[in-house]
Write an enzyme that holds these catalytic residues in place. Sequence first.
Site, PDB file in Angstrom:
ATOM      1  N   GLU A  79       1.877 -10.030   0.413  1.00 24.83           N
ATOM      2  CA  GLU A  79       1.960  -8.887  -0.070  1.00 24.83           C
ATOM      3  C   GLU A  79       3.514  -8.927   0.977  1.00 24.83           C
ATOM      4  O   GLU A  79       3.979  -9.630   0.518  1.00 24.83           O
ATOM      5  CB  GLU A  79       1.229  -8.471   1.818  1.00 24.83           C
ATOM      6  CG  GLU A  79       1.147  -6.581   0.986  1.00 24.83           C
ATOM      7  CD  GLU A  79       0.578  -5.481   1.327  1.00 24.83           C
ATOM      8  OE1 GLU A  79      -0.193  -6.491   2.135  1.00 24.83           O
ATOM      9  OE2 GLU A  79       0.672  -4.086   1.817  1.00 24.83           O
TER      10      GLU A  79
ATOM     11  N   ASP B 227       0.754  -1.117  -0.128  1.00 21.59           N
ATOM     12  CA  ASP B 227       0.067  -0.692  -0.276  1.00 21.59           C
ATOM     13  C   ASP B 227       1.012   1.515   0.312  1.00 21.59           C
ATOM     14  O   ASP B 227       1.779   1.329   0.253  1.00 21.59           O
ATOM     15  CB  ASP B 227      -1.093  -0.067   0.996  1.00 21.59           C
ATOM     16  CG  ASP B 227       0.034  -0.275   2.631  1.00 21.59           C
ATOM     17  OD1 ASP B 227       0.906  -0.150   3.065  1.00 21.59           O
ATOM     18  OD2 ASP B 227      -0.320   0.738   3.444  1.00 21.59           O
TER      19      ASP B 227
ATOM     20  N   HIS C  36       1.657  -8.512  -3.663  1.00 22.33           N
ATOM     21  CA  HIS C  36       0.756  -7.432  -3.290  1.00 22.33           C
ATOM     22  C   HIS C  36       0.993  -6.326  -3.022  1.00 22.33           C
ATOM     23  O   HIS C  36       1.645  -6.134  -2.100  1.00 22.33           O
ATOM     24  CB  HIS C  36      -0.026  -8.231  -2.755  1.00 22.33           C
ATOM     25  CG  HIS C  36      -1.233  -7.017  -2.047  1.00 22.33           C
ATOM     26  ND1 HIS C  36      -2.726  -6.986  -2.818  1.00 22.33           N
ATOM     27  CD2 HIS C  36      -1.593  -5.349  -1.315  1.00 22.33           C
ATOM     28  CE1 HIS C  36      -3.384  -5.863  -2.308  1.00 22.33           C
ATOM     29  NE2 HIS C  36      -3.000  -5.342  -1.642  1.00 22.33           N
TER      30      HIS C  36
ATOM     31  N   ASP D 224       0.909 -16.973  -4.887  1.00 23.09           N
ATOM     32  CA  ASP D 224       1.854 -16.189  -5.131  1.00 23.09           C
ATOM     33  C   ASP D 224       1.127 -15.701  -6.814  1.00 23.09           C
ATOM     34  O   ASP D 224       0.795 -15.471  -7.791  1.00 23.09           O
ATOM     35  CB  ASP D 224       2.779 -16.583  -6.331  1.00 23.09           C
ATOM     36  CG  ASP D 224       3.568 -16.017  -7.113  1.00 23.09           C
ATOM     37  OD1 ASP D 224       3.683 -14.680  -6.913  1.00 23.09           O
ATOM     38  OD2 ASP D 224       4.758 -16.165  -7.916  1.00 23.09           O
TER      39      ASP D 224
HETATM   40  O1  G3I Z   1      -2.161 -11.219  18.184  1.00 19.04           O
HETATM   41  C1  G3I Z   1      -2.475 -12.256  17.933  1.00 19.04           C
HETATM   42  C2  G3I Z   1      -1.497 -13.771  18.066  1.00 19.04           C
HETATM   43  O2  G3I Z   1      -2.423 -12.788  20.370  1.00 19.04           O
HETATM   44  C3  G3I Z   1      -2.828 -14.740  17.806  1.00 19.04           C
HETATM   45  O3  G3I Z   1      -1.914 -15.706  18.377  1.00 19.04           O
HETATM   46  C4  G3I Z   1      -2.700 -14.439  16.241  1.00 19.04           C
HETATM   47  C5  G3I Z   1      -3.342 -15.666  15.638  1.00 19.04           C
HETATM   48  O4  G3I Z   1      -3.073 -15.441  14.425  1.00 19.04           O
HETATM   49  O5  G3I Z   1      -3.298 -13.832  15.798  1.00 19.04           O
HETATM   50  C6  G3I Z   1      -2.490 -12.536  15.928  1.00 19.04           C
HETATM   51  O6  G3I Z   1      -2.688 -11.213  16.051  1.00 19.04           O
HETATM   52  C7  G3I Z   1      -1.998 -10.651  14.400  1.00 19.04           C
HETATM   53  C8  G3I Z   1      -1.529  -9.422  14.349  1.00 19.04           C
HETATM   54  O7  G3I Z   1      -1.018  -9.227  13.277  1.00 19.04           O
HETATM   55  C9  G3I Z   1      -0.639  -9.370  14.944  1.00 19.04           C
HETATM   56  O8  G3I Z   1       0.559 -10.404  14.883  1.00 19.04           O
HETATM   57  C10 G3I Z   1      -3.914 -11.068  13.789  1.00 19.04           C
HETATM   58  O9  G3I Z   1      -4.207 -12.674  13.867  1.00 19.04           O
HETATM   59  C11 G3I Z   1      -3.272 -10.597  12.375  1.00 19.04           C
HETATM   60  O10 G3I Z   1      -4.442 -10.705  11.152  1.00 19.04           O
HETATM   61  C12 G3I Z   1      -2.539  -9.262  11.737  1.00 19.04           C
HETATM   62  O11 G3I Z   1      -2.252  -8.840  10.511  1.00 19.04           O
HETATM   63  C13 G3I Z   1      -1.376  -8.269  10.561  1.00 19.04           C
HETATM   64  C14 G3I Z   1      -2.188  -7.553   9.186  1.00 19.04           C
HETATM   65  O12 G3I Z   1      -1.970  -6.053   9.008  1.00 19.04           O
HETATM   66  C15 G3I Z   1      -3.647  -7.402   9.683  1.00 19.04           C
HETATM   67  O13 G3I Z   1      -3.615  -6.155  10.453  1.00 19.04           O
HETATM   68  C16 G3I Z   1      -0.130  -7.641  10.139  1.00 19.04           C
HETATM   69  O14 G3I Z   1       0.757  -8.910  11.415  1.00 19.04           O
HETATM   70  C17 G3I Z   1       1.335  -6.637   9.703  1.00 19.04           C
HETATM   71  O15 G3I Z   1       2.053  -6.569   8.942  1.00 19.04           O
HETATM   72  C18 G3I Z   1      -0.127  -6.024   8.370  1.00 19.04           C
HETATM   73  O16 G3I Z   1       0.608  -5.100   8.178  1.00 19.04           O
HETATM   74  C19 G3I Z   1      -0.353  -4.491   6.690  1.00 19.04           C
HETATM   75  C20 G3I Z   1      -0.560  -3.355   7.201  1.00 19.04           C
HETATM   76  O17 G3I Z   1      -1.764  -2.961   8.281  1.00 19.04           O
HETATM   77  C21 G3I Z   1      -0.564  -2.620   5.758  1.00 19.04           C
HETATM   78  N1  G3I Z   1       0.364  -2.248   4.778  1.00 19.04           N
HETATM   79  C22 G3I Z   1       0.643  -3.756   4.859  1.00 19.04           C
HETATM   80  C23 G3I Z   1       1.018  -4.701   6.444  1.00 19.04           C
HETATM   81  C24 G3I Z   1       1.562  -5.761   5.204  1.00 19.04           C
HETATM   82  O18 G3I Z   1       0.674  -6.295   4.709  1.00 19.04           O
HETATM   83  O1  9MR Z   2      -3.289  -3.574  -0.562  1.00 23.60           O
HETATM   84  C1  9MR Z   2      -4.009  -3.012   1.299  1.00 23.60           C
HETATM   85  C2  9MR Z   2      -3.378  -4.089   2.218  1.00 23.60           C
HETATM   86  O2  9MR Z   2      -1.645  -2.911   2.067  1.00 23.60           O
HETATM   87  C3  9MR Z   2      -3.238  -4.810   3.505  1.00 23.60           C
HETATM   88  O3  9MR Z   2      -2.118  -5.106   4.112  1.00 23.60           O
HETATM   89  C4  9MR Z   2      -4.425  -5.357   3.684  1.00 23.60           C
HETATM   90  C5  9MR Z   2      -4.917  -5.684   4.443  1.00 23.60           C
HETATM   91  O4  9MR Z   2      -5.297  -4.162   5.320  1.00 23.60           O
HETATM   92  O5  9MR Z   2      -5.774  -4.813   2.283  1.00 23.60           O
HETATM   93  C6  9MR Z   2      -5.465  -4.278   1.465  1.00 23.60           C
HETATM   94  O6  9MR Z   2      -6.302  -3.449   0.019  1.00 23.60           O
HETATM   95  C7  9MR Z   2      -7.581  -4.626   0.365  1.00 23.60           C
HETATM   96  C8  9MR Z   2      -8.200  -3.662   1.053  1.00 23.60           C
HETATM   97  O7  9MR Z   2      -7.823  -4.467   2.140  1.00 23.60           O
HETATM   98  C9  9MR Z   2      -9.412  -4.271   1.292  1.00 23.60           C
HETATM   99  N1  9MR Z   2     -10.243  -3.864  -0.689  1.00 23.60           N
HETATM  100  C10 9MR Z   2      -9.285  -4.457  -1.875  1.00 23.60           C
HETATM  101  C11 9MR Z   2      -7.803  -4.151  -1.303  1.00 23.60           C
HETATM  102  C12 9MR Z   2      -7.033  -4.446  -1.882  1.00 23.60           C
HETATM  103  O8  9MR Z   2      -6.696  -5.589  -2.136  1.00 23.60           O
END
Ligand code: G3I
Ligand code: 9MR
Length: 586
Positions: free
Chosen positions: A559, A183, A508, A550
Amino acid sequence: MKLKKLLLIFIVFCVHTILKAQPSEQIKLNQLGFYPNAAKIAVVTGGISASNFYVLSVNKNDTVYRGKLSNEKQSAYSSTKTKIADFSACQKKGMYIVYVPGVGNSYTFAIGDNVNHAAAVATLKGYYFIRSDMQLDAQYAGKWARAAGHPDTAVLIHPSAASAQRPEGTKISTPGGWYDAGDYNKYVVNSGISTGTLLSAYEDFPAYFDTLKTNIPESGDAVPDILNEALYNLRWMLTMQDPNDGGVYNKCTNAAFDGMVMPGVTKLPRYVVQKGTAAALDLAAVAAQASRIFKKYEKQLPGLSDSCLAAATKAWQWAQKNPAMEYNQNAINLQYEPKITTGAYGDKNFKDEWFWAASELFATTANKSFYDTVYSRMNDTLTLPSWNDVRMLGCYTLLRKKAILPAYAANMVQTFKERLIRFADNYIPHVSQSAFGTIMGQSKKDFIWGGNATAANEGIVLLNAYLQTGNKKYVDYALTNLDYLLGRNATGYCFVTGIGTKSTMHPHHRPSVADGVDDPVPGLLAGGPNPGRQDGCHYDFFEPETAYSDISCAYASNEIAINWNAPIVYLANAIEALQKKVSYWK
Ligand code: G3I
Ligand code: 9MR
């Protein structure tokens, strides 16, 4: 007997020639290769009947090594069955394939010095490709040259961030910095661990990085490229601090994720949102670390070191006054418009951020008050780093800087040293049972969103244990995880774009999707297998070790992100630095 042997070799050649065009995906290995004197492992998957394997030289087409495959192993977190081909004894430099009767041959790989150099340089260069506000010139970016993305010179104060001096709608300038991931938003919390990890790589291997060039616009100057790259993001982080009170906004963001377009195409408003304790402490940590590193570049970067320390101190003081300012995006969205639906990085627990910031400030200033905070958090359990868990980064710094810390800290630091070594040692007994012979994958929890960073961070733990003990076994074990990331894993993918034979092609990542270039932007580490599959996209496999897709839709496993690239930058470069030094790898 001799004739029989010759016949066998002949048959191996013929089969090899036939199969040469199509390597078998059942043979998984580090697709770059192996150091002459280090371990060399290929993993054959798929319940095979063969019991022998051959290493064939690509140029001369002769068998340079033959060995027995291990007994079959059942992988712990998928239905994959493996047999291990260990050809560590094969030490001659060259280009090779592994051939397994009934299966075929592997991708071509090298045995040689510096085999992981391509991964080391590419992953660091990856950051250049995700710089937000500058044009990427062909001279540095090749076919991925592109226009500048978001300028972020007129970013709005979101109502959640409004203050007396900066009411809602005030425009501030917060340019530069890396895009977070696929993103186009920029998040301070995730920038903290990412920038800190690059700075730590430099602090641990300065001589190596002093000469490492990645062909970025700053490559000609007197500052090492890794520091120039870190500085590009650090300068942005500093703009996220409100000079009026020292508080730090959580992110600079669109209200909603941009579509899959090139950066800068959409001109929608950008906002800085609510300040937060985690953001303030992460900035404090990184700026404190940067302050001591950039001290020696006073001539090239006058005043930078001092302003970093001033920023760190102000952020720390703000956090002391605001110790529980959580970024709760859902709560914020109930209260304010526009609603913000981009990544939250909503950490709730700041104990580790206090510890990390205090450790960095203590190492930089030797001020007793920071020691007191570190000491007060001493009994918190050490855990593997992730964006929301940065305690270990503080531990690394205390150990790295132990020689310059005040004498009263010695006992505490000794305790951390013992804990870190115990932490690393706990990984080791499980490797012999691992179906892939790696540190990665000992727990189901290794396979999470961004689990490839888990693999890389485990490698960093081991390398820090090496730095503390000089025991080379830790480097060997760290290498198992680099091998994992570069192909020796249940998916068979090299997870770094642009290197290896079968690597991630459709991350992604908006520019990779939208730039019209077939190859993805290079040097970026995919998140890796994640059975959570929160993206709802198509997956061929669902098990923890194999739930990787992939396709660009699959953001939960495919991503890329700055906090995943940073630990592989550390791991790959540290191993490259050490292989020059560790005598049995020469
Ligand atoms: O904290 C719980 C833990 O207690 C549990 O055991 C585990 C089981 O799956 O989940 C943990 O929570 C997870 C959390 O990350 C902490 O690691 C969530 O399930 C998981 O959905 C969450 O994912 C994060 C994701 O954003 C959604 O919020 C990723 O770590 C994080 O790297 C990712 O970051 C995104 C940014 O929001 C937006 N930009 C892209 C980036 C990468 O995808
Ligand atoms: O592109 C977004 C990515 O960076 C984030 O990790 C992800 C989860 O927050 O969301 C992606 O964006 C998607 C959004 O959540 C839902 N609509 C489609 C977007 C692009 O695939």
